[in-house]
Write a protein that holds these residues in place. Structure first.
Motif, PDB file in Angstrom:
ATOM      1  N   GLU A   1     -15.118  -2.996  -3.198  1.00 50.92           N
ATOM      2  CA  GLU A   1     -14.144  -1.973  -3.567  1.00 50.92           C
ATOM      3  C   GLU A   1     -13.562  -2.261  -4.953  1.00 50.92           C
ATOM      4  O   GLU A   1     -13.374  -1.347  -5.767  1.00 50.92           O
ATOM      5  N   LEU A   2     -13.293  -3.535  -5.231  1.00 49.09           N
ATOM      6  CA  LEU A   2     -12.774  -3.905  -6.548  1.00 49.09           C
ATOM      7  C   LEU A   2     -13.787  -3.602  -7.640  1.00 49.09           C
ATOM      8  O   LEU A   2     -13.442  -3.024  -8.681  1.00 49.09           O
TER       9      LEU A   2
ATOM     10  N   ASN B   1      -5.670  -6.330  -1.844  1.00 45.55           N
ATOM     11  CA  ASN B   1      -6.482  -6.580  -0.644  1.00 45.55           C
ATOM     12  C   ASN B   1      -7.250  -7.889  -0.761  1.00 45.55           C
ATOM     13  O   ASN B   1      -7.376  -8.638   0.219  1.00 45.55           O
TER      14      ASN B   1
ATOM     15  N   GLN C   1       0.824  -1.205   0.000  1.00 42.13           N
ATOM     16  CA  GLN C   1       0.000   0.000   0.000  1.00 42.13           C
ATOM     17  C   GLN C   1       0.865   1.264   0.000  1.00 42.13           C
ATOM     18  O   GLN C   1       0.568   2.226  -0.717  1.00 42.13           O
TER      19      GLN C   1
ATOM     20  N   THR D   1     -14.039   0.232  -8.182  1.00 46.97           N
ATOM     21  CA  THR D   1     -12.921   0.821  -8.929  1.00 46.97           C
ATOM     22  C   THR D   1     -12.957   0.412 -10.398  1.00 46.97           C
ATOM     23  O   THR D   1     -12.583   1.195 -11.278  1.00 46.97           O
TER      24      THR D   1
ATOM     25  N   GLN E   1     -16.220  -6.378   1.683  1.00 49.04           N
ATOM     26  CA  GLN E   1     -15.729  -5.021   1.470  1.00 49.04           C
ATOM     27  C   GLN E   1     -14.692  -4.975   0.343  1.00 49.04           C
ATOM     28  O   GLN E   1     -14.730  -4.088  -0.515  1.00 49.04           O
ATOM     29  N   ALA E   2     -13.761  -5.927   0.369  1.00 49.70           N
ATOM     30  CA  ALA E   2     -12.714  -5.946  -0.657  1.00 49.70           C
ATOM     31  C   ALA E   2     -13.305  -6.165  -2.042  1.00 49.70           C
ATOM     32  O   ALA E   2     -12.887  -5.526  -3.019  1.00 49.70           O
TER      33      ALA E   2
ATOM     34  N   ARG F   1      -5.977   2.712  -6.866  1.00 47.40           N
ATOM     35  CA  ARG F   1      -6.915   2.083  -5.927  1.00 47.40           C
ATOM     36  C   ARG F   1      -7.357   0.720  -6.430  1.00 47.40           C
ATOM     37  O   ARG F   1      -7.613  -0.195  -5.642  1.00 47.40           O
ATOM     38  N   TYR F   2      -7.431   0.568  -7.745  1.00 44.28           N
ATOM     39  CA  TYR F   2      -7.787  -0.735  -8.312  1.00 44.28           C
ATOM     40  C   TYR F   2      -6.703  -1.773  -7.995  1.00 44.28           C
ATOM     41  O   TYR F   2      -7.004  -2.893  -7.566  1.00 44.28           O
TER      42      TYR F   2
ATOM     43  N   SER G   1      -6.849  -2.619  -4.373  1.00 44.53           N
ATOM     44  CA  SER G   1      -8.022  -3.438  -4.065  1.00 44.53           C
ATOM     45  C   SER G   1      -7.797  -4.892  -4.469  1.00 44.53           C
ATOM     46  O   SER G   1      -8.239  -5.818  -3.775  1.00 44.53           O
TER      47      SER G   1
END
Length: 433
Positions: free
Chosen positions: A351-352, A417, A136, A355, A347-348, A410-411, A414
């Motif tokens: 988020e993917l 993650n 990160q 994005t 959540q992960a 962020r992609y 993610s």
């Protein structure tokens, strides 16, 4: 003369080469950073020491199963060595061993073996979490550097626009108000550049806090096709996470240890058998009316003892109840952990997906913003648009550039993650090295 000139030039280059290399920045890839952290990070070293302690505990438990072999000697000498108070010297060797009839010592050894496995899983969990933090921080630096590039391009565009406005003011086609506006926008852009550069320094400081690296360094981005073309399903992530996460397996191992501990504590209700075998050599010397006398005596004996506690005031019962409570705690911890990991996977995954959708729309937004800026710029040159239109178009373009840059990084994060959530981050990162 030419050969001498060439030699002189060559010597000068050689002389200054060390100084040039001394100021060269060290370049790191993500995998190099992960390798350094895996080797040198204090947090990981602490977990490795915990594993080492567990391994030594197994050796201690194993030593209980091996008979203890000791040697001893004693000497007693009196001022008046009479028959009633003779001088005595005793020496010998002794073998002792004790064990519980239900195999308590074997249970303890089994617990230490499971503890080693539990510590290894804990080490893997700490490593994975630490490498995720490094990943990160790595992509945060790349994102911040991209923001600097965008800010520098924005400053260059606004410099050109300010010069264009200055020319129009000089010929009287624009008022100084437009020039002031252009100068203000340029100053704001320069301020944004300074903030972006400061963001890079802060991101680098965060990375240096995680990994021992040179103060002056750069990052090299290696495109990872697995990250760009990553695909998954929510059900697949959940199933993989619940079966593969080190934290889950660690908690399952803790439940096994707790069950074995209950059995270990119940061993106090069983008798204990002790065995002792010894060989002694005793020499006695004393004085009498007929002169001094010596007596040597060799002995060998074996002693067995069986002991059983009849009443302990409730100590054994309380200890067993504590062990049972620890087992219940471990099972409850597993239930909490499973719910937390399921929530983490959801959540992960969301988020993917978010994005992914953002990247598709932001690409269209960036293309439209770029075409809009070029069109307004052309209109401004021919007097069909004013400075405010240029500023608005530029702001729209800069915002689109920042948004898509942020979404791209962020992609990637993610995806990392999700790989972490599934328990696959550690082999994924270390195998790249």
């Amino acid at each position: 003369m030419k050969p001498y000139v060439f030699k002189l030039f060559y010597l000068i280059c050689i002389a200054f080469l060390p100084f040039a290399s001394a100021h060269a920045q060290t370049e790191y890839t993500l995998y190099e950073l992960c390798t350094l952290a895996n080797t040198n990070a204090e947090t990981i070293k602490i977990a490795e020491e915990d594993l080492y302690i567990a391994e030594q505990e197994k050796k201690r438990a194993l030593s209980v199963l091996i008979p203890r072999f000791t040697a001893f000697a004693s000497h007693t000498e009196y001022k008046d060595d009479t028959m009633s108070t003779p001088n005595v010297m005793t020496k010998g060797i002794k073998l002792t061993q004790s064990f519980t009839l239900n195999g308590r010592e074997l249970i303890a050894l089994d617990v230490t073996k499971r503890s080693i496995e539990e510590r290894q899983l804990s080490l893997d969990s700490i490593r994975a979490e630490y490498l995720l933090q490094i990943s990160q921080a790595y992509f945060q630096i790349l994102s911040a550097e991209r923001f600097v590039e965008i800010a520098q391009t924005d400053v260059e565009r606004l410099e050109k626009h300010k010069n264009a406005v200055q020319e129009k003011v000089n010929v009287g086609s624009l008022t100084k108000t437009a020039l002031y506006r252009a100068q203000a926008e340029l100053s704001g852009s320069k301020t944004a550049l300074v903030r972006a550069q400061n963001g890079v320094m802060q991101a680098k400081a965060a990375l240096k806090n995680l990994v021992k690296i040179d103060d002056d360094f750069t990052l090299s981005y290696v495109d990872i096709e697995e990250l760009r073309n990553y695909s998954c399903t929510l059900d697949g992530i959940k199933e993989r996470a619940l079966s593969n996460r080190p934290e889950i397996n660690q908690t399952l191992k803790q439940i096994e240890i707790a069950k074995k501990t209950v059995k270990y504590e119940k061993s106090d209700y069983w008798p204990t058998f002790s065995l002792e075998a010894a060989y002694t050599d005793t020499r006695v010397k004393y004085s009498s009316s007929g002169g001094s006398a010596n007596n040597d005596d060799d002995n060998f004996y074996v002693t067995g003892e069986l002991s059983f506690t009849l009443y302990d005031g409730g100590l054994r019962k309380g200890t067993v109840q504590q062990a049972l409570a620890s087992e219940r705690k471990a099972r409850n911890s597993l239930a909490i952990l499973e719910r937390g990991i399921v929530f983490e996977t959801e959540q992960a995954f969301l988020e993917l997906e978010t994005t992914k959708s953002e990247l598709m729309t932001l690409q269209d937004e960036l293309k439209s913003a770029d075409e809009n800026f070029n069109a307004v710029k052309m209109q401004f040159q021919y007097g069909m648009a004013d400075s405010v239109d240029i500023m608005d178009a530029n702001t729209l373009l800069v915002t689109a550039q920042r948004n898509i840059s942020d979404a791209r990084y962020r992609y990637i994060v993610s995806v990392l993650n999700i790989i972490y959530t599934q328990g696959d981050l550690l082999p994924f990162l270390l195998k790249q090295t």
